[in-house]
Design a protein around this motif. Structure first.
Motif, PDB file in Angstrom:
ATOM      1  N   PHE A 229      65.732  27.652 -31.849  1.00  0.00           N
ATOM      2  CA  PHE A 229      65.676  26.314 -32.437  1.00  0.00           C
ATOM      3  C   PHE A 229      67.088  25.842 -32.817  1.00  0.00           C
ATOM      4  CE2 PHE A 229      61.091  27.053 -34.141  1.00  0.00           C
ATOM      5  CZ  PHE A 229      60.582  26.757 -32.891  1.00  0.00           C
TER       6      PHE A 229
ATOM      7  N   SER B  94      65.351  16.699 -36.922  1.00  0.00           N
ATOM      8  CA  SER B  94      64.500  17.114 -35.812  1.00  0.00           C
ATOM      9  C   SER B  94      65.151  16.937 -34.443  1.00  0.00           C
ATOM     10  CB  SER B  94      63.184  16.318 -35.836  1.00  0.00           C
ATOM     11  OG  SER B  94      63.453  14.926 -35.716  1.00  0.00           O
TER      12      SER B  94
ATOM     13  N   GLU C  58      64.310  15.840 -29.211  1.00  0.00           N
ATOM     14  CA  GLU C  58      63.412  15.825 -30.376  1.00  0.00           C
ATOM     15  C   GLU C  58      62.669  17.152 -30.431  1.00  0.00           C
ATOM     16  OE1 GLU C  58      61.611  14.417 -33.858  1.00  0.00           O
ATOM     17  OE2 GLU C  58      63.317  13.600 -32.717  1.00  0.00           O
ATOM     18  N   LEU C  59      62.783  17.834 -31.563  1.00  0.00           N
ATOM     19  CA  LEU C  59      62.201  19.167 -31.747  1.00  0.00           C
ATOM     20  C   LEU C  59      61.072  19.134 -32.765  1.00  0.00           C
ATOM     21  CD1 LEU C  59      62.261  22.353 -31.623  1.00  0.00           C
ATOM     22  CD2 LEU C  59      64.037  22.237 -33.385  1.00  0.00           C
ATOM     23  N   ASP C  60      59.963  19.779 -32.433  1.00  0.00           N
ATOM     24  CA  ASP C  60      58.834  19.964 -33.346  1.00  0.00           C
ATOM     25  C   ASP C  60      58.705  21.468 -33.598  1.00  0.00           C
ATOM     26  OD1 ASP C  60      56.382  20.308 -34.623  1.00  0.00           O
ATOM     27  OD2 ASP C  60      55.406  18.714 -33.489  1.00  0.00           O
ATOM     28  N   ARG C  61      59.168  21.920 -34.757  1.00  0.00           N
ATOM     29  CA  ARG C  61      59.159  23.349 -35.056  1.00  0.00           C
ATOM     30  C   ARG C  61      57.736  23.908 -35.151  1.00  0.00           C
ATOM     31  NH1 ARG C  61      63.779  25.865 -37.315  1.00  0.00           N
ATOM     32  NH2 ARG C  61      65.621  24.506 -37.332  1.00  0.00           N
ATOM     33  N   GLU C  62      56.810  23.107 -35.624  1.00  0.00           N
ATOM     34  CA  GLU C  62      55.447  23.604 -35.805  1.00  0.00           C
ATOM     35  C   GLU C  62      54.803  23.981 -34.479  1.00  0.00           C
ATOM     36  OE1 GLU C  62      52.925  21.154 -38.127  1.00  0.00           O
ATOM     37  OE2 GLU C  62      54.226  21.196 -39.911  1.00  0.00           O
ATOM     38  N   THR C  63      55.058  23.205 -33.451  1.00  0.00           N
ATOM     39  CA  THR C  63      54.480  23.497 -32.142  1.00  0.00           C
ATOM     40  C   THR C  63      55.419  24.331 -31.277  1.00  0.00           C
ATOM     41  OG1 THR C  63      55.363  21.475 -31.140  1.00  0.00           O
ATOM     42  CG2 THR C  63      53.197  21.343 -32.201  1.00  0.00           C
TER      43      THR C  63
ATOM     44  N   CYS D 213      57.968  23.142 -29.698  1.00  0.00           N
ATOM     45  CA  CYS D 213      58.219  22.330 -28.504  1.00  0.00           C
ATOM     46  C   CYS D 213      59.342  21.332 -28.772  1.00  0.00           C
ATOM     47  CB  CYS D 213      56.942  21.582 -28.112  1.00  0.00           C
ATOM     48  SG  CYS D 213      57.117  20.475 -26.708  1.00  0.00           S
ATOM     49  N   TRP D 214      60.199  21.147 -27.782  1.00  0.00           N
ATOM     50  CA  TRP D 214      61.153  20.053 -27.867  1.00  0.00           C
ATOM     51  C   TRP D 214      61.248  19.337 -26.527  1.00  0.00           C
ATOM     52  CZ3 TRP D 214      62.512  25.172 -28.393  1.00  0.00           C
ATOM     53  CH2 TRP D 214      63.436  25.710 -27.498  1.00  0.00           C
ATOM     54  N   THR D 215      61.484  18.035 -26.630  1.00  0.00           N
ATOM     55  CA  THR D 215      61.566  17.166 -25.465  1.00  0.00           C
ATOM     56  C   THR D 215      62.968  16.591 -25.373  1.00  0.00           C
ATOM     57  OG1 THR D 215      59.225  16.578 -25.639  1.00  0.00           O
ATOM     58  CG2 THR D 215      60.630  15.102 -24.362  1.00  0.00           C
TER      59      THR D 215
ATOM     60  N   HIS E 165      58.749  24.675 -24.294  1.00  0.00           N
ATOM     61  CA  HIS E 165      57.872  25.342 -25.258  1.00  0.00           C
ATOM     62  C   HIS E 165      58.436  26.731 -25.518  1.00  0.00           C
ATOM     63  CE1 HIS E 165      54.481  22.453 -25.167  1.00  0.00           C
ATOM     64  NE2 HIS E 165      54.886  22.241 -23.923  1.00  0.00           N
TER      65      HIS E 165
END
Length: 218
Positions: free
Chosen positions: A22, A50, A69-74, A76-78, A94
Protein backbone atom coordinates in the motif's frame (compact mmCIF):
# COMPACT_ATOMS: atom_id res chain seq x y z
CA UNK A 1 -16.34 7.32 -23.94
CA UNK A 2 -15.51 3.94 -25.51
CA UNK A 3 -15.99 0.85 -23.39
CA UNK A 4 -12.92 -0.34 -21.50
CA UNK A 5 -11.74 -3.81 -22.50
CA UNK A 6 -9.46 -6.07 -20.47
CA UNK A 7 -6.40 -6.74 -22.62
CA UNK A 8 -3.96 -8.34 -20.16
CA UNK A 9 -3.56 -9.70 -16.64
CA UNK A 10 -0.59 -10.14 -14.32
CA UNK A 11 -0.20 -11.91 -10.97
CA UNK A 12 2.74 -11.94 -8.61
CA UNK A 13 3.78 -12.95 -5.10
CA UNK A 14 5.95 -10.52 -3.12
CA UNK A 15 8.38 -10.88 -0.25
CA UNK A 16 6.98 -7.72 1.32
CA UNK A 17 3.98 -7.07 3.53
CA UNK A 18 0.62 -5.77 2.40
CA UNK A 19 1.31 -2.51 4.26
CA UNK A 20 4.53 -2.01 2.29
CA UNK A 21 2.57 -2.67 -0.90
CA UNK A 22 0.00 0.00 0.00
CA UNK A 23 2.82 2.39 0.89
CA UNK A 24 4.43 1.73 -2.47
CA UNK A 25 1.20 2.42 -4.37
CA UNK A 26 0.81 5.79 -2.64
CA UNK A 27 4.48 6.73 -3.14
CA UNK A 28 4.26 8.83 -6.30
CA UNK A 29 7.69 10.41 -5.73
CA UNK A 30 9.72 7.29 -6.50
CA UNK A 31 8.49 6.79 -10.07
CA UNK A 32 11.14 8.72 -12.08
CA UNK A 33 13.98 7.58 -9.81
CA UNK A 34 13.34 3.87 -9.24
CA UNK A 35 11.71 3.50 -12.69
CA UNK A 36 13.73 5.91 -14.83
CA UNK A 37 13.30 3.66 -17.89
CA UNK A 38 9.53 4.21 -17.78
CA UNK A 39 9.09 7.68 -16.22
CA UNK A 40 11.25 10.75 -16.85
CA UNK A 41 9.54 13.21 -14.50
CA UNK A 42 6.60 13.69 -12.18
CA UNK A 43 4.74 16.82 -11.06
CA UNK A 44 2.16 16.38 -8.32
CA UNK A 45 -1.28 17.85 -8.96
CA UNK A 46 -3.10 16.51 -5.90
CA UNK A 47 -2.19 14.27 -2.98
CA UNK A 48 -4.81 12.73 -0.71
CA UNK A 49 -4.85 10.03 1.95
CA UNK A 50 -6.32 7.56 -0.51
CA UNK A 51 -4.25 8.40 -3.56
CA UNK A 52 -2.68 10.98 -5.82
CA UNK A 53 -2.90 12.72 -9.16
CA UNK A 54 0.19 13.81 -11.10
CA UNK A 55 1.54 14.75 -14.50
CA UNK A 56 4.10 12.15 -15.52
CA UNK A 57 6.68 12.47 -18.29
CA UNK A 58 7.88 9.56 -20.40
CA UNK A 59 11.40 9.00 -21.81
CA UNK A 60 9.88 9.33 -25.30
CA UNK A 61 8.89 12.93 -24.55
CA UNK A 62 5.19 12.39 -23.90
CA UNK A 63 3.18 13.32 -20.83
CA UNK A 64 0.31 11.56 -19.08
CA UNK A 65 -1.97 12.54 -16.24
CA UNK A 66 -2.11 9.62 -13.79
CA UNK A 67 -4.74 9.35 -11.07
CA UNK A 68 -4.50 6.60 -8.44
CA UNK A 69 -7.19 5.78 -5.85
CA UNK A 70 -6.61 3.19 -3.13
CA UNK A 71 -9.22 1.42 -0.98
CA UNK A 72 -7.38 -0.25 1.90
CA UNK A 73 -10.45 -2.14 3.09
CA UNK A 74 -10.82 -4.03 -0.17
CA UNK A 75 -7.10 -4.10 -0.95
CA UNK A 76 -7.82 -2.59 -4.36
CA UNK A 77 -6.49 0.43 -6.18
CA UNK A 78 -7.36 1.85 -9.57
CA UNK A 79 -4.89 3.78 -11.71
CA UNK A 80 -6.33 5.84 -14.56
CA UNK A 81 -4.10 7.32 -17.27
CA UNK A 82 -5.16 10.30 -19.37
CA UNK A 83 -3.73 11.90 -22.51
CA UNK A 84 -5.22 15.35 -22.39
CA UNK A 85 -8.87 14.81 -21.47
CA UNK A 86 -9.05 11.28 -22.86
CA UNK A 87 -8.87 8.21 -20.64
CA UNK A 88 -6.38 5.93 -22.42
CA UNK A 89 -5.95 3.17 -19.85
CA UNK A 90 -7.03 1.79 -16.51
CA UNK A 91 -5.07 -0.57 -14.27
CA UNK A 92 -6.99 -2.32 -11.48
CA UNK A 93 -4.85 -3.97 -8.79
CA UNK A 94 -6.08 -6.31 -6.06
CA UNK A 95 -3.65 -7.16 -3.24
CA UNK A 96 -4.03 -9.67 -0.43
CA UNK A 97 -1.93 -10.63 2.55
CA UNK A 98 -0.29 -14.06 2.34
CA UNK A 99 1.89 -13.77 5.46
CA UNK A 100 3.34 -11.22 7.87
CA UNK A 101 5.98 -10.26 5.30
CA UNK A 102 4.38 -11.35 2.05
CA UNK A 103 1.47 -10.53 -0.21
CA UNK A 104 0.04 -11.32 -3.62
CA UNK A 105 -1.28 -8.98 -6.31
CA UNK A 106 -3.51 -9.57 -9.29
CA UNK A 107 -3.67 -6.85 -11.94
CA UNK A 108 -6.09 -6.24 -14.80
CA UNK A 109 -5.13 -3.89 -17.65
CA UNK A 110 -7.96 -2.20 -19.52
CA UNK A 111 -7.95 0.12 -22.55
CA UNK A 112 -10.77 1.75 -24.52
CA UNK A 113 -12.06 -0.17 -27.53
CA UNK A 114 -8.86 -1.85 -28.80
CA UNK A 115 -8.71 -3.58 -32.16
CA UNK A 116 -7.35 -7.12 -32.47
CA UNK A 117 -3.79 -5.99 -33.21
CA UNK A 118 -3.78 -3.71 -30.18
CA UNK A 119 -5.09 -6.51 -27.98
CA UNK A 120 -2.28 -8.78 -29.06
CA UNK A 121 0.32 -6.07 -28.49
CA UNK A 122 -1.00 -5.11 -25.05
CA UNK A 123 -1.24 -8.76 -23.99
CA UNK A 124 2.54 -8.99 -24.19
CA UNK A 125 3.47 -5.40 -23.33
CA UNK A 126 1.74 -4.86 -19.98
CA UNK A 127 2.83 -8.07 -18.19
CA UNK A 128 6.43 -7.57 -19.34
CA UNK A 129 6.43 -3.95 -18.22
CA UNK A 130 4.95 -4.72 -14.82
CA UNK A 131 7.34 -7.62 -14.24
CA UNK A 132 10.17 -5.10 -14.62
CA UNK A 133 8.50 -2.38 -12.55
CA UNK A 134 7.67 -4.77 -9.73
CA UNK A 135 11.21 -6.21 -9.70
CA UNK A 136 12.34 -2.67 -8.88
CA UNK A 137 9.48 -1.98 -6.49
CA UNK A 138 10.01 -5.22 -4.58
CA UNK A 139 13.64 -4.27 -3.94
CA UNK A 140 12.48 -0.91 -2.57
CA UNK A 141 9.73 -2.45 -0.43
CA UNK A 142 12.17 -4.94 1.10
CA UNK A 143 14.61 -2.11 1.79
CA UNK A 144 11.78 -0.12 3.38
CA UNK A 145 10.83 -3.09 5.56
CA UNK A 146 14.43 -3.17 6.73
CA UNK A 147 14.24 0.53 7.58
CA UNK A 148 11.09 0.02 9.66
CA UNK A 149 12.74 -2.89 11.49
CA UNK A 150 15.93 -0.91 12.18
CA UNK A 151 13.96 2.01 13.57
CA UNK A 152 14.93 5.69 13.82
CA UNK A 153 18.16 4.95 15.68
CA UNK A 154 19.72 3.63 12.48
CA UNK A 155 19.59 7.13 10.98
CA UNK A 156 22.56 7.92 13.20
CA UNK A 157 24.77 5.32 11.49
CA UNK A 158 27.53 6.80 9.36
CA UNK A 159 29.90 5.74 6.58
CA UNK A 160 33.11 7.36 5.40
CA UNK A 161 33.49 8.40 1.78
CA UNK A 162 36.46 9.86 -0.08
CA UNK A 163 35.88 13.02 -2.09
CA UNK A 164 37.43 13.85 -5.44
CA UNK A 165 39.90 16.21 -3.75
CA UNK A 166 41.19 13.38 -1.56
CA UNK A 167 39.44 14.55 1.61
CA UNK A 168 37.04 12.31 3.51
CA UNK A 169 33.50 13.03 4.66
CA UNK A 170 31.13 11.23 7.00
CA UNK A 171 27.67 10.56 5.58
CA UNK A 172 24.59 8.71 6.84
CA UNK A 173 24.16 5.10 5.76
CA UNK A 174 20.43 5.70 5.41
CA UNK A 175 18.44 8.53 3.87
CA UNK A 176 16.67 10.67 6.50
CA UNK A 177 13.54 10.70 4.34
CA UNK A 178 12.35 7.07 4.73
CA UNK A 179 15.44 5.32 6.06
CA UNK A 180 16.30 3.66 2.76
CA UNK A 181 19.99 2.96 1.98
CA UNK A 182 21.81 6.13 0.93
CA UNK A 183 24.50 4.25 -0.96
CA UNK A 184 24.99 6.63 -3.87
CA UNK A 185 28.30 8.33 -4.50
CA UNK A 186 28.53 12.12 -4.00
CA UNK A 187 27.97 14.32 -7.01
CA UNK A 188 30.73 16.64 -8.25
CA UNK A 189 28.89 19.69 -6.87
CA UNK A 190 29.23 18.57 -3.24
CA UNK A 191 25.80 16.98 -2.96
CA UNK A 192 24.49 13.44 -2.74
CA UNK A 193 21.26 12.28 -4.38
CA UNK A 194 19.07 9.57 -2.88
CA UNK A 195 18.52 6.92 -5.59
CA UNK A 196 15.03 6.09 -4.32
CA UNK A 197 13.28 9.47 -4.36
CA UNK A 198 15.81 11.89 -5.79
CA UNK A 199 16.21 14.00 -2.64
CA UNK A 200 19.49 15.97 -2.81
CA UNK A 201 21.58 16.75 0.26
CA UNK A 202 24.56 19.01 0.86
CA UNK A 203 27.21 16.58 2.11
CA UNK A 204 28.79 19.18 4.41
CA UNK A 205 25.72 20.67 6.10
CA UNK A 206 23.35 17.72 5.72
CA UNK A 207 20.65 20.10 4.48
CA UNK A 208 18.16 18.85 1.89
CA UNK A 209 18.57 21.28 -1.01
CA UNK A 210 15.76 19.85 -3.13
CA UNK A 211 13.03 21.33 -0.95
CA UNK A 212 12.13 18.53 1.47
CA UNK A 213 11.93 19.09 5.22
CA UNK A 214 14.55 16.49 6.11
CA UNK A 215 18.30 16.28 6.52
CA UNK A 216 20.87 15.33 9.11
CA UNK A 217 22.87 17.15 11.76
CA UNK A 218 26.65 17.25 11.28
Amino acid sequence: MADLVRVAEYQRDFGASLERMFENALDWEHLPHVHAHAFSSIALVEERASGWRANVGTPQGGELLIDLELDRETGCWTTNSYAGEALIGRIVTHAEKTGPDSCRVGIAFLVPDPDSAQRDAFAGYYPALYAMLYDEDEAMMIARAGAVERGPAALGERRMIELANGETEELPRYCPHLGLPLDAEPDTDGTITCPWHGYRFDIVTGKCISGAACGWAV
